[in-house]
Structures are given as C-alpha cells and as structure tokens.
Enzyme design. Sequence first.
Site, PDB file in Angstrom:
ATOM      1  N   LYS A  71       0.702  -1.190  -0.092  1.00 26.28           N
ATOM      2  CA  LYS A  71       0.037   0.014   0.025  1.00 26.28           C
ATOM      3  C   LYS A  71       0.804   1.273  -0.172  1.00 26.28           C
ATOM      4  O   LYS A  71       0.689   2.228  -0.707  1.00 26.28           O
ATOM      5  CB  LYS A  71      -1.068  -0.049   1.200  1.00 26.28           C
ATOM      6  CG  LYS A  71      -1.936  -0.974   1.140  1.00 26.28           C
ATOM      7  CD  LYS A  71      -2.923  -1.242   2.199  1.00 26.28           C
ATOM      8  CE  LYS A  71      -2.221  -1.408   3.581  1.00 26.28           C
ATOM      9  NZ  LYS A  71      -1.859  -2.863   3.711  1.00 26.28           N
ATOM     10  N   THR A  72       2.086   1.333   0.847  1.00 31.18           N
ATOM     11  CA  THR A  72       2.693   2.299   0.939  1.00 31.18           C
ATOM     12  C   THR A  72       3.487   2.625  -0.469  1.00 31.18           C
ATOM     13  O   THR A  72       3.734   3.854  -1.077  1.00 31.18           O
ATOM     14  CB  THR A  72       3.676   2.443   2.271  1.00 31.18           C
ATOM     15  OG1 THR A  72       3.089   2.393   3.317  1.00 31.18           O
ATOM     16  CG2 THR A  72       4.661   3.646   2.048  1.00 31.18           C
ATOM     17  N   ASP A 116      -1.316   6.614   6.393  1.00 31.23           N
ATOM     18  CA  ASP A 116      -1.361   5.099   6.624  1.00 31.23           C
ATOM     19  C   ASP A 116      -2.248   4.846   7.687  1.00 31.23           C
ATOM     20  O   ASP A 116      -2.623   5.857   8.564  1.00 31.23           O
ATOM     21  CB  ASP A 116      -0.127   4.885   6.927  1.00 31.23           C
ATOM     22  CG  ASP A 116       0.355   3.381   6.862  1.00 31.23           C
ATOM     23  OD1 ASP A 116      -0.669   2.397   6.155  1.00 31.23           O
ATOM     24  OD2 ASP A 116       1.232   3.008   7.191  1.00 31.23           O
ATOM     25  N   THR A 165      -5.851  -1.481   6.832  1.00 29.82           N
ATOM     26  CA  THR A 165      -5.846  -3.138   6.898  1.00 29.82           C
ATOM     27  C   THR A 165      -7.182  -3.329   7.382  1.00 29.82           C
ATOM     28  O   THR A 165      -7.383  -4.447   7.379  1.00 29.82           O
ATOM     29  CB  THR A 165      -4.797  -3.336   7.911  1.00 29.82           C
ATOM     30  OG1 THR A 165      -4.969  -2.887   9.271  1.00 29.82           O
ATOM     31  CG2 THR A 165      -3.208  -3.089   7.331  1.00 29.82           C
ATOM     32  N   ARG A 224       6.554  -8.156   1.518  1.00 34.97           N
ATOM     33  CA  ARG A 224       7.361  -7.503   2.380  1.00 34.97           C
ATOM     34  C   ARG A 224       8.276  -8.981   2.866  1.00 34.97           C
ATOM     35  O   ARG A 224       9.290  -8.589   3.433  1.00 34.97           O
ATOM     36  CB  ARG A 224       6.792  -6.930   3.372  1.00 34.97           C
ATOM     37  CG  ARG A 224       7.505  -6.322   4.695  1.00 34.97           C
ATOM     38  CD  ARG A 224       6.578  -5.878   5.809  1.00 34.97           C
ATOM     39  NE  ARG A 224       5.995  -4.378   5.138  1.00 34.97           N
ATOM     40  CZ  ARG A 224       4.866  -3.971   5.604  1.00 34.97           C
ATOM     41  NH1 ARG A 224       4.416  -4.289   6.798  1.00 34.97           N
ATOM     42  NH2 ARG A 224       4.465  -2.736   5.128  1.00 34.97           N
TER      43      ARG A 224
END
Length: 348
Positions: A71-72, A116, A165, A224
């Site tokens: 997402k980032t 975020d 999330t 990640r």
Amino acid sequence: MNEESDFESIVAEAAQPHESAYEQALRPRTLDELVGQDRVREQLALVLDAAVDRDRTPDHVLLSGPPGLGKTTIAMIIAHQLKAPLRLTSGPAIQHAGDLAAILSGINEGDVLFIDEIHRMSRPAEELLYMAMEDFRVDVVVGKGPGATAIPLEIPPFTVVGATTRAGPLPGPLRDRFGFTAQLDYYEPADLDRIVRRSAGLLDLEITAEASAEIGSRSRGTPRIANRLLRRVRDYAEVRAGGVVDHEVARAALALYEVDELGLDRLDRAVLDALCRHFGGGPVGISTLAVAVSEERETVEELAEPFLVRLGFLARTPRGRIATPAAWRHLGLTPPTGADQLPLDVTD
C-alpha cells in the site's frame, strides 16, 4: 537532485546495514515495475492517465488489504506517476482536528497526501478531512466556547491516498469520498518468485531460479516477507556459501530461520503445537492460547491467526479456536476421532 539520482542514492544506501534503506531500494517506482496486483494496476493506471490527460488532480484513492502487500509502495508510485510531491502521515499521528489542519495548511496544488492506517484517525479529524476532500476547504476553529471563531481555510486541489488494513471501521461518509477503492490481494507464488528475482538483481545477488521460487513459496503471499527472507538468505549465503544462493542454500537458510515449506514460522508452529498437544485440538480461547505460547493476545491474533486460518489449519468458533485435521497432519500427528467434523457454528 533529480529523481534518477535520488533512486541511485537509495540503492547505494542499501549497502548499509539499515532495514529501511533496504526496503526503500527494493520498492518499484512505477506501475510498470509493480509485480502482481494486475487488476488494481490496470484500474489505477486508467485513473492516473485520465487525470494527467485532463490536467487535473485524480480522485482520492483508498488502498485496503493486509499488511505488507504494497500500500505504501503504491502511494509512492502514484506520486511518482503524477510527478507530484508525496506527504506522508498516519492515522495514529492525527488525534486532533488541529493536527490535520496543520498538515493541510502546508498542502500545495497537486500534492499527494498519504495517510497510513487511516482507520485509526480520531473522529474530529475525520470530519475535518471530509470537508477537505470534497470541498478543498476546512474551517479552523480558534478559541473555545461562545467566543470560538471559525476561520475558513481554502486548500488547493490535492489527492488523498488512504491505506487501511481494516476497511470495516471506516465511516461510510469517509469511504464515499474516495473516488477509487482498491482491495489488494495476497500474491501468488509465481509473482513472489518474480519479486525475489527482481530484488536479488537490485542487491547484486546471484540466485538460481529454484532458490527464488523456494523463497517466494514460503513468503505467505506477502512481498514484504519475501524481501525480508531474501535478505536473511543472502546473509547466510555470504557467510557460509560464498555469496551464491542456490536451492540447497536457500533451503538451509530458511530452515535455520525456522521458516518451513508452507511459510509457517516459530510462532505459527507454537500456536498449532499448543492447540493440538496441550488442548486436544480445542476449542480454546485466544487469551489462553496466547499465554500457552508466551505471547500477547494481539500478537497471536494479528500475526499468526490470519495465516493459519487462510491455510485451513485453524478455525474460529464461538467457543474458541480449534485445530483442523490439516493442522494435526502438518505437525505429524494423527487427528482425533471426529476431527473431520467441524462444528456448524464456525464464525469470524
């Protein structure tokens, strides 16, 4: 400093022992470089290209999905594609309307504001954000009580990119102000294999196709985690295998770091082991299960449980967590009689 030299400096920093530098170096910069999420990538490309063609700021974007799916990274790509500055903040950092007003007061036309964990913003800040997103203005209240004065603050057009999330807790009025919502899915092993090979190239690491596939298959569908495992395998290869990562080196390194063939780590196996060996497969409450593995309840609930449920190893019921026959077999144990009949009241 231009964008190319900025990126080169980030890659150079990846040689330093800082995890954040590694993460930055491995992030794709454009939608074309982004691996996986094909549907989201195509939809987002249309939104951004149309906005550029009209010479207007694009609609606000909401990115929803589990941690570690990018997402980032996508927020950074949006800013890069628009050639716009990216301003970063987070929901927990915005606990008062004044916090958000201070951020918005420094916004310039075309900026991308990335928030975020947007679901963790305070309610007063959310209400202020509604007006800023829709009308590009906010009312800053000065003073308290009957003497308070609202000063209107005009904001140039900008784009909010929110990441969450947990889309459920977002208020309806906030969700409605996002013109484009993307739900990010877990990655397929083939996509994770491509991500590992791309990252290995950026890190100047020699890796075989079998080794990259092995790392990708154990990455829990999450880029990640794939990049983190790659860095640990690289450490092992440099110290014990001459710096080359082949299939055997990858398997030996992952075994050392207690990541099994399905991607389960120490905590995952501890939860399953406690559930099967100590509590007969359940049902058992999450708090009791957390005590049994010497972890906090939130750690078990947020880190281990979602993956175990996704694999079909654990089920949540009103009476507690239960182990499925697949969990027993994964531990090399024989499921008890009747374990194949899960209770009908399985719930979220």
